[in-house]
Design a protein around this motif. Structure first.
Motif, short mmCIF file in Angstrom:
data_model
loop_
_atom_site.label_atom_id
_atom_site.label_comp_id
_atom_site.label_asym_id
_atom_site.label_seq_id
_atom_site.Cartn_x
_atom_site.Cartn_y
_atom_site.Cartn_z
N GLY A 1 22.46 -18.04 32.09
CA GLY A 1 21.52 -19.14 32.23
C GLY A 1 20.07 -18.70 32.30
N PRO A 2 19.13 -19.67 32.37
CA PRO A 2 17.69 -19.35 32.31
C PRO A 2 17.15 -18.60 33.53
CG PRO A 2 18.04 -21.70 32.70
CD PRO A 2 19.38 -21.13 32.38
N LYS A 3 17.88 -18.61 34.63
CA LYS A 3 17.46 -17.87 35.83
C LYS A 3 18.57 -16.92 36.26
CE LYS A 3 14.29 -21.42 37.52
NZ LYS A 3 13.93 -22.31 38.67
N PRO A 4 18.76 -15.85 35.49
CA PRO A 4 19.88 -14.94 35.79
C PRO A 4 19.64 -14.15 37.08
CG PRO A 4 18.48 -13.98 34.10
CD PRO A 4 17.96 -15.37 34.36
N THR A 5 20.71 -13.96 37.81
CA THR A 5 20.70 -13.09 38.99
C THR A 5 21.77 -12.03 38.79
OG1 THR A 5 22.34 -14.42 40.15
CG2 THR A 5 20.02 -15.01 40.49
N ARG A 6 21.76 -11.01 39.62
CA ARG A 6 22.81 -10.00 39.52
C ARG A 6 24.18 -10.62 39.73
NH1 ARG A 6 19.47 -5.67 43.25
NH2 ARG A 6 17.98 -5.02 41.63
N GLU A 7 24.27 -11.57 40.67
CA GLU A 7 25.54 -12.22 40.95
C GLU A 7 26.04 -13.02 39.75
OE1 GLU A 7 23.54 -10.98 44.51
OE2 GLU A 7 22.84 -12.33 42.91
N LYS A 8 25.13 -13.75 39.11
CA LYS A 8 25.51 -14.54 37.94
C LYS A 8 25.94 -13.63 36.80
CE LYS A 8 22.55 -18.60 38.74
NZ LYS A 8 21.36 -19.33 38.25
N LEU A 9 25.21 -12.53 36.61
CA LEU A 9 25.54 -11.61 35.52
C LEU A 9 26.89 -10.97 35.76
CD1 LEU A 9 24.22 -10.65 32.90
CD2 LEU A 9 23.28 -8.70 34.15
N LEU A 10 27.18 -10.59 37.00
CA LEU A 10 28.49 -10.03 37.34
C LEU A 10 29.60 -11.04 37.04
CD1 LEU A 10 27.72 -8.21 40.72
CD2 LEU A 10 28.58 -7.13 38.63
N ALA A 11 29.35 -12.28 37.38
CA ALA A 11 30.37 -13.32 37.18
C ALA A 11 30.67 -13.54 35.71
CB ALA A 11 29.91 -14.62 37.83
N VAL A 12 29.64 -13.60 34.88
CA VAL A 12 29.89 -13.88 33.46
C VAL A 12 30.52 -12.66 32.76
CG1 VAL A 12 28.13 -15.66 33.27
CG2 VAL A 12 27.53 -13.30 32.73
N LEU A 13 30.13 -11.46 33.15
CA LEU A 13 30.76 -10.27 32.57
C LEU A 13 32.22 -10.19 32.99
CD1 LEU A 13 27.92 -7.61 32.99
CD2 LEU A 13 28.96 -8.29 30.82
N SER A 14 32.50 -10.49 34.25
CA SER A 14 33.88 -10.47 34.75
C SER A 14 34.75 -11.48 34.01
CB SER A 14 33.92 -10.78 36.25
OG SER A 14 33.20 -9.81 36.97
N GLY A 15 34.14 -12.57 33.56
CA GLY A 15 34.89 -13.62 32.88
C GLY A 15 34.93 -13.48 31.37
N MET A 16 34.36 -12.40 30.84
CA MET A 16 34.31 -12.23 29.38
C MET A 16 35.69 -11.84 28.85
SD MET A 16 31.41 -10.14 27.22
CE MET A 16 30.06 -11.17 27.78
N ARG A 17 36.23 -12.66 27.97
CA ARG A 17 37.57 -12.45 27.43
C ARG A 17 37.53 -12.44 25.90
NH1 ARG A 17 37.77 -11.48 31.95
NH2 ARG A 17 39.12 -12.27 33.61
N SER A 18 38.06 -11.38 25.31
CA SER A 18 38.19 -11.29 23.85
C SER A 18 36.93 -11.72 23.12
CB SER A 18 39.39 -12.12 23.37
OG SER A 18 40.58 -11.67 23.97
N PHE A 19 35.80 -11.17 23.55
CA PHE A 19 34.52 -11.49 22.91
C PHE A 19 34.39 -10.68 21.63
CE2 PHE A 19 29.77 -10.59 22.82
CZ PHE A 19 29.48 -11.76 22.12
N ASP A 20 34.39 -11.37 20.50
CA ASP A 20 34.34 -10.74 19.18
C ASP A 20 32.89 -10.60 18.75
OD1 ASP A 20 34.66 -9.80 16.62
OD2 ASP A 20 35.84 -11.49 15.90
N LEU A 21 32.44 -9.36 18.61
CA LEU A 21 31.06 -9.10 18.20
C LEU A 21 30.88 -9.11 16.70
CD1 LEU A 21 31.57 -7.59 21.08
CD2 LEU A 21 29.42 -6.47 20.58
N GLY A 22 31.97 -9.34 15.98
CA GLY A 22 31.92 -9.34 14.52
C GLY A 22 32.79 -8.25 13.94
N GLY A 23 34.00 -8.10 14.52
CA GLY A 23 34.93 -7.07 14.07
C GLY A 23 35.21 -6.02 15.14
N PHE A 24 34.55 -6.13 16.27
CA PHE A 24 34.77 -5.25 17.42
C PHE A 24 34.86 -6.16 18.64
CE2 PHE A 24 33.33 -2.59 20.98
CZ PHE A 24 34.11 -1.47 20.81
N THR A 25 35.98 -6.09 19.35
CA THR A 25 36.24 -7.02 20.45
C THR A 25 36.16 -6.34 21.81
OG1 THR A 25 37.70 -8.33 19.02
CG2 THR A 25 37.91 -8.67 21.39
N VAL A 26 35.52 -7.03 22.74
CA VAL A 26 35.39 -6.54 24.12
C VAL A 26 36.06 -7.52 25.06
CG1 VAL A 26 33.74 -6.06 25.98
CG2 VAL A 26 33.25 -5.28 23.66
#
Length: 324
Positions: free
Chosen positions: A273-298
């Motif tokens: 979001g527009p006001k990122p915090t360390r806590e918010k960033l940790l939460a969204v990274l923890s929730g990242m599932r099968s993120f396709d960057l264009g042929g490479f998935t994280v």
């Protein structure tokens, strides 16, 4: 940096520019810790990104956990670090265990069983050595020889003697580019020409600059896709960056890995979001599932936040170019 600069040229993330603050620790653990504290206390960084070195990151991990700092894509393949409890660390590259397993699989498939290891005397070297031993044990095989060197001296002569005495068919080199080049040269002078395998951290371009034409025939495991093949959309995207933001060293495995890591960070910042915090960033990274960057998935679903286990082996051809 190329991707961050390109994103900034398009208005940044939620209207805010990304600033990459870089401090050089010269591969010295004590400086890593001092730099880490400076980045947190004086620079007030939102996150750590691309911290370099197994021993260095091992020391820094306690600070990462203690201060609640999101840390994305540390440049280390240490399996031991991945098994430590660091919910704030999000890996991008496959581990040394993943790399050595792929190498041993490839060697044993073609009947190469007499395998030795040349390794650096630190956490990085020990991690690679352990990975080779585990991969061999899995196939009821034993290491045929080993040689170690001190990274502060880069004297590989004793390692050459030890490994040459074992007369291996192949040597897995857990080393950076300068000692790798010295080892290959001295082994050849000793009349030993096994199949040489290096891990991804060796850096193909740097190794080539040290060895010249002698780099031909060396195999290198890689933890991101081949960055010169236009079959993947993320590769095409990387190559199509405006010249003014392209990395000075051009397209390499190292710059491409940095590009992929930067794409993950930008996606996380968008989701935070527009006001990122360390806590918010940790939460969204923890929730990242099968993120396709264009042929490479994280994917950060597992508790070790491994991200990717992609590995393939390349070899340097007679022309000096890497081939798959």
């Amino acid at each position: 940096l190329a991707y961050f600069n390109w994103v900034n040229s398009k208005g940044g993330v939620h209207g805010r520019n990304i600033e990459l603050v870089t401090l050089d620790d010269a591969y010295v653990v004590e400086k890593t810790m001092a730099n880490g504290r400076q980045l947190i206390d004086k620079e007030g960084v939102l996150a750590f990104f691309g911290m370099f070195g197994s021993a260095n990151y091992s020391a820094l991990m306690e600070l990462v956990n203690e201060r609640g700092i999101p840390s994305l894509a540390p440049y280390s393949g240490s399996d031991e670090l991945r098994t430590k409890n660091s919910p704030n660390t999000f890996w991008l590259r496959a581990s040394y265990g993943d790399e050595t397993e792929k190498i041993i699989e490839q060697l044993t498939t073609i009947g190469v069983n007499r395998i030795a290891v040349f390794y650096q005397d630190d956490a990085f070297g020990q991690a690679g050595l352990s990975g080779v031993e585990k991969a061999l044990q899995k196939r009821n095989l034993k290491l045929q020889g080993s040689g170690v060197y001190d990274k502060t001296k880069n004297d590989v002569s004793e390692a050459v003697k030890s490994i040459a005495a074992a007369n291996p068919q192949a040597v897995v080199m857990i080393s950076t580019y300068k000692p790798t080049a010295a080892f290959v040269k001295q082994m050849k002078k000793a009349g030993q020409i096994p199949q040489f395998f290096a891990l991804s951290v060796v850096g193909y371009k740097a190794l080539q600059s040290e060895l010249g034409t002698e780099v031909s025939g060396i195999a290198i495991s890689q933890v991101v896709p081949y960055p010169w093949a236009g079959t993947l959309s993320v590769v095409r995207e990387f190559s199509a960056l405006p010249k003014e933001v392209q990395p000075k060293s051009g397209v390499t495995y190292t710059t491409f890995e940095g590009y992929l890591a930067a794409k993950v960070m930008v996606e996380a910042l968008k989701r935070a979001g527009p006001k990122p915090t360390r806590e918010k960033l940790l939460a969204v990274l923890s929730g990242m599932r099968s993120f396709d960057l264009g042929g490479f998935t994280v994917d950060y679903a597992d508790k070790e936040r491994r991200g990717s286990r992609f590995v393939e082996v390349t070899i340097v051809g007679n022309s000096g170019r890497l081939m798959r």
